[in-house]
Design a protein around this motif. Structure first.
Motif, PDB file in Angstrom:
ATOM      1  N   ILE A 152     -94.204  -8.549 -11.960  1.00  0.00           N
ATOM      2  CA  ILE A 152     -95.198  -8.037 -11.016  1.00  0.00           C
ATOM      3  C   ILE A 152     -96.603  -8.297 -11.567  1.00  0.00           C
ATOM      4  O   ILE A 152     -96.985  -7.772 -12.611  1.00  0.00           O
ATOM      5  CB  ILE A 152     -94.996  -6.536 -10.762  1.00  0.00           C
ATOM      6  N   THR A 153     -97.338  -9.140 -10.856  1.00  0.00           N
ATOM      7  CA  THR A 153     -98.695  -9.478 -11.275  1.00  0.00           C
ATOM      8  C   THR A 153     -99.702  -8.439 -10.804  1.00  0.00           C
ATOM      9  O   THR A 153    -100.648  -8.093 -11.505  1.00  0.00           O
ATOM     10  CB  THR A 153     -99.083 -10.861 -10.715  1.00  0.00           C
ATOM     11  N   LEU A 154     -99.501  -7.939  -9.584  1.00  0.00           N
ATOM     12  CA  LEU A 154    -100.416  -6.959  -9.004  1.00  0.00           C
ATOM     13  C   LEU A 154     -99.615  -6.043  -8.099  1.00  0.00           C
ATOM     14  O   LEU A 154     -98.761  -6.508  -7.334  1.00  0.00           O
ATOM     15  CB  LEU A 154    -101.516  -7.660  -8.206  1.00  0.00           C
ATOM     16  N   GLU A 155     -99.884  -4.746  -8.168  1.00  0.00           N
ATOM     17  CA  GLU A 155     -99.206  -3.774  -7.299  1.00  0.00           C
ATOM     18  C   GLU A 155    -100.203  -2.709  -6.865  1.00  0.00           C
ATOM     19  O   GLU A 155    -100.967  -2.193  -7.681  1.00  0.00           O
ATOM     20  CB  GLU A 155     -98.038  -3.107  -8.026  1.00  0.00           C
ATOM     21  N   LYS A 156    -100.197  -2.391  -5.571  1.00  0.00           N
ATOM     22  CA  LYS A 156    -101.054  -1.334  -5.047  1.00  0.00           C
ATOM     23  C   LYS A 156    -100.265  -0.472  -4.063  1.00  0.00           C
ATOM     24  O   LYS A 156     -99.465  -0.978  -3.289  1.00  0.00           O
ATOM     25  CB  LYS A 156    -102.304  -1.906  -4.370  1.00  0.00           C
ATOM     26  N   GLU A 157    -100.517   0.838  -4.126  1.00  0.00           N
ATOM     27  CA  GLU A 157     -99.865   1.797  -3.239  1.00  0.00           C
ATOM     28  C   GLU A 157    -100.903   2.353  -2.279  1.00  0.00           C
ATOM     29  O   GLU A 157    -101.969   2.831  -2.691  1.00  0.00           O
ATOM     30  CB  GLU A 157     -99.241   2.928  -4.067  1.00  0.00           C
ATOM     31  N   TYR A 158    -100.582   2.269  -0.989  1.00  0.00           N
ATOM     32  CA  TYR A 158    -101.511   2.683   0.060  1.00  0.00           C
ATOM     33  C   TYR A 158    -100.906   3.818   0.877  1.00  0.00           C
ATOM     34  O   TYR A 158     -99.691   3.890   1.066  1.00  0.00           O
ATOM     35  CB  TYR A 158    -101.820   1.511   0.997  1.00  0.00           C
ATOM     36  N   TYR A 159    -101.794   4.660   1.425  1.00  0.00           N
ATOM     37  CA  TYR A 159    -101.375   5.740   2.315  1.00  0.00           C
ATOM     38  C   TYR A 159    -102.161   5.618   3.614  1.00  0.00           C
ATOM     39  O   TYR A 159    -103.394   5.607   3.605  1.00  0.00           O
ATOM     40  CB  TYR A 159    -101.635   7.104   1.670  1.00  0.00           C
ATOM     41  N   SER A 160    -101.442   5.502   4.732  1.00  0.00           N
ATOM     42  CA  SER A 160    -102.070   5.435   6.046  1.00  0.00           C
ATOM     43  C   SER A 160    -102.141   6.866   6.576  1.00  0.00           C
ATOM     44  O   SER A 160    -101.147   7.428   7.028  1.00  0.00           O
ATOM     45  CB  SER A 160    -101.258   4.537   6.984  1.00  0.00           C
ATOM     46  N   ILE A 161    -103.327   7.481   6.506  1.00  0.00           N
ATOM     47  CA  ILE A 161    -103.443   8.928   6.654  1.00  0.00           C
ATOM     48  C   ILE A 161    -103.779   9.391   8.068  1.00  0.00           C
ATOM     49  O   ILE A 161    -104.037  10.567   8.291  1.00  0.00           O
ATOM     50  CB  ILE A 161    -104.485   9.484   5.666  1.00  0.00           C
ATOM     51  N   GLY A 162    -103.735   8.477   9.035  1.00  0.00           N
ATOM     52  CA  GLY A 162    -103.985   8.851  10.424  1.00  0.00           C
ATOM     53  C   GLY A 162    -105.279   8.265  10.946  1.00  0.00           C
ATOM     54  O   GLY A 162    -106.274   8.155  10.230  1.00  0.00           O
ATOM     55  N   GLY A 163    -105.246   7.870  12.222  1.00  0.00           N
ATOM     56  CA  GLY A 163    -106.447   7.333  12.843  1.00  0.00           C
ATOM     57  C   GLY A 163    -106.915   6.015  12.279  1.00  0.00           C
ATOM     58  O   GLY A 163    -108.069   5.629  12.457  1.00  0.00           O
ATOM     59  N   GLY A 164    -106.039   5.299  11.555  1.00  0.00           N
ATOM     60  CA  GLY A 164    -106.410   4.022  10.971  1.00  0.00           C
ATOM     61  C   GLY A 164    -107.091   4.133   9.627  1.00  0.00           C
ATOM     62  O   GLY A 164    -107.509   3.121   9.046  1.00  0.00           O
ATOM     63  N   LEU A 165    -107.181   5.332   9.083  1.00  0.00           N
ATOM     64  CA  LEU A 165    -107.793   5.533   7.765  1.00  0.00           C
ATOM     65  C   LEU A 165    -106.746   5.343   6.672  1.00  0.00           C
ATOM     66  O   LEU A 165    -105.563   5.652   6.879  1.00  0.00           O
ATOM     67  CB  LEU A 165    -108.387   6.940   7.661  1.00  0.00           C
ATOM     68  N   ILE A 166    -107.162   4.836   5.509  1.00  0.00           N
ATOM     69  CA  ILE A 166    -106.234   4.637   4.398  1.00  0.00           C
ATOM     70  C   ILE A 166    -106.807   5.224   3.110  1.00  0.00           C
ATOM     71  O   ILE A 166    -108.021   5.380   2.958  1.00  0.00           O
ATOM     72  CB  ILE A 166    -105.905   3.142   4.166  1.00  0.00           C
ATOM     73  N   LYS A 167    -105.893   5.566   2.208  1.00  0.00           N
ATOM     74  CA  LYS A 167    -106.238   5.910   0.833  1.00  0.00           C
ATOM     75  C   LYS A 167    -105.466   4.972  -0.085  1.00  0.00           C
ATOM     76  O   LYS A 167    -104.379   4.501   0.273  1.00  0.00           O
ATOM     77  CB  LYS A 167    -105.876   7.362   0.522  1.00  0.00           C
TER      78      LYS A 167
END
Length: 455
Positions: free
Chosen positions: A141-156
């Motif tokens: 794994i060269t790069l890994e990112k974890e995303y959260y789609s928190i509603g209304g198109g917003l992400i963390k």
């Protein structure tokens, strides 16, 4: 005080349906990952592949909501506001469709096999979780990112601090604080939100008004397209559009009360059907509820002849209510069920109507409270994982419900109102926490259990 720092333009966003959590959020996450790839040395990109793993609601209803297409679109460098909806609808349409992600001088292959619909999330951060990896030689794994789609198109993004907006001119954390600012300083609700927005964007009033006008125009366009478009919506249900028929029938309905109710319903369903078709709509505050505020706005403009300035004021009041709900509970169906989507939209639309009719903050709050109160506990239960049944008709019901809430608040005595918006928002959050996961956008409970193949 836990200060609200949310921009109107983070709440109201333009993009392709059918679900802001499942399309705009993942598209933005994938685009962010693309930007991270572009910063890597060229040798790390060669002979690599991209792997995407979806969890929770993104896994359970992602195929029906177009999450796979949204991820590919983001990796290709597409942005929600400018996406070609016809081209977007054709992504991954073929079983063996394959694509080339061009990053600088490297080409990375991508197909439907690159996406794994895994199930429950690896953490309790948010049920809408996605992990994107760049995997190189020897499966490293060269790069890994974890995303959260928190509603209304917003992400963390895990491990990355959220970009914080500047200190607002007027600081508030709930409706009580906001009401105090308005009553103590002698300025109205739209002006409070406008001044904060000017500070956030570092733009003058005219620039902000131009951006608000663009949002209102996109809402209006989604309604008008939906009123003119016939046919069957995409997906396994084979659901026919209803808004054009309702609109035509309203023209021959002799009873004025019925005619106006049908018109408002047709407007709300028109935008919701455009969303279900994957066309351009506005998060209000989500795509699942994208017909409520636009439908009511269209009604106020075209049937009650309210001018643009009052509609703009209504939009700012709706944003204020949306901020308070998002900040103190949630607008995500995956977190609190459909009470967070349709319920929030109804509260915001009721506030919109009250403000657009020039009512004081006490009436605006009461209208929002009444509207939200009666959607408490509503599950998010889309049949087939599609934003169609019961979602489209819920938009029509909620738009009418919001207008009734405005009437109850404006024609009653605000001093006799026993509970406020803050109390109902806190209740919504508690109910959402107590709600079983099957009733939160997983298509695992409620109406989603109905088998339409036997109908």
């Amino acid at each position: 005080m836990n200060i609200i720092r949310t921009s109107v333009f983070n709440l109201f966003k333009i993009g392709p349906g059918p679900s802001s959590s499942h399309t705009i959020g993942p598209m933005k996450a994938a685009f962010h990952f693309r930007q991270a790839l572009a910063a890597l040395p060229a040798h790390q990109l060669k002979r690599s592949r991209i792997e995407v793993t979806l969890f929770g609601s993104l896994s359970a209803t992602g195929r029906g909501h177009g999450t796979d297409r949204a991820i590919l679109a983001g990796l290709l460098g597409w942005q929600p506001e400018t996406v070609d909806t016809e081209e977007f609808a054709g992504l991954l349409a073929g079983k063996d469709a394959s694509y080339q992600i061009r990053i600088n001088d490297a080409i990375i292959p991508f197909s439907s096999a690159s996406i794994n619909f895994a199930g429950q999330p690896p953490s309790s951060v948010h049920p809408n979780t996605m992990v994107i990896r760049l995997v190189g030689r020897r499966n490293r794994i060269t790069l890994e990112k974890e995303y959260y789609s928190i509603g209304g198109g917003l992400i963390k993004i895990k491990g990355e601090p959220e970009k914080e907006l500047p200190q607002p001119v007027s600081c508030y954390g709930d409706m009580k604080d906001l009401r105090g600012i308005i009553e103590n300083h002698g300025i109205d609700l739209p002006e409070v939100i406008m001044r904060n927005e000017m500070e956030y964007a570092r733009q003058n009033r005219w620039a902000i008004e131009a951006r608000l006008k663009k949002i209102l125009e996109a809402m209006e366009a989604s309604v008008e397209r939906g009123l003119k478009t016939e046919g069957i919506l995409p997906g396994s249900i084979g659901l026919a559009r209803k808004a054009p028929t309702l609109f035509r029938n309203s023209q021959v309905e002799g009873r004025e009360f019925d005619r106006l109710n049908i018109l408002l319903s047709a407007y709300a369903m028109a935008a919701a059907e455009e969303n279900a078709a994957g066309h351009i709509v506005v998060t209000a505050p989500t795509f699942g509820a994208c017909g409520v505020i636009p439908g009511l706005m269209y009604f106020l403009k075209h049937d009650q002849k309210l001018p643009q300035q009052l509609l703009r004021d209504g939009l700012l009041a709706a944003a204020a209510v949306g901020f308070i709900i998002k900040h103190n509970a949630s607008i995500s169906g995956a977190e609190v069920g459909c009470q967070g989507e349709i319920g929030s939209a109804a509260a915001m639309a009721a506030a919109f109507a009250a403000q657009a009719h020039g009512k004081p903050i006490s009436i605006v709050e009461n209208a929002a409270e009444i509207a939200l109160e009666h959607f408490l506990g509503l599950p998010c239960d889309p049949i087939g994982g599609l934003v169609q049944i019961p979602c489209i008709e819920r938009n029509a019901v909620a738009a009418n419900h919001a207008y009734v809430a405005y009437l109850l608040a404006s024609l009653g005595d605000p001093q006799k109102q026993k509970i406020g918006l803050d109390q109902v928002v806190a209740t919504m959050k508690r109910i959402g926490e107590e709600m079983t996961v099957n009733l939160k956008e997983t298509a695992g409970g409620g109406l989603a259990l109905i088998n339409l193949t036997n109908c």
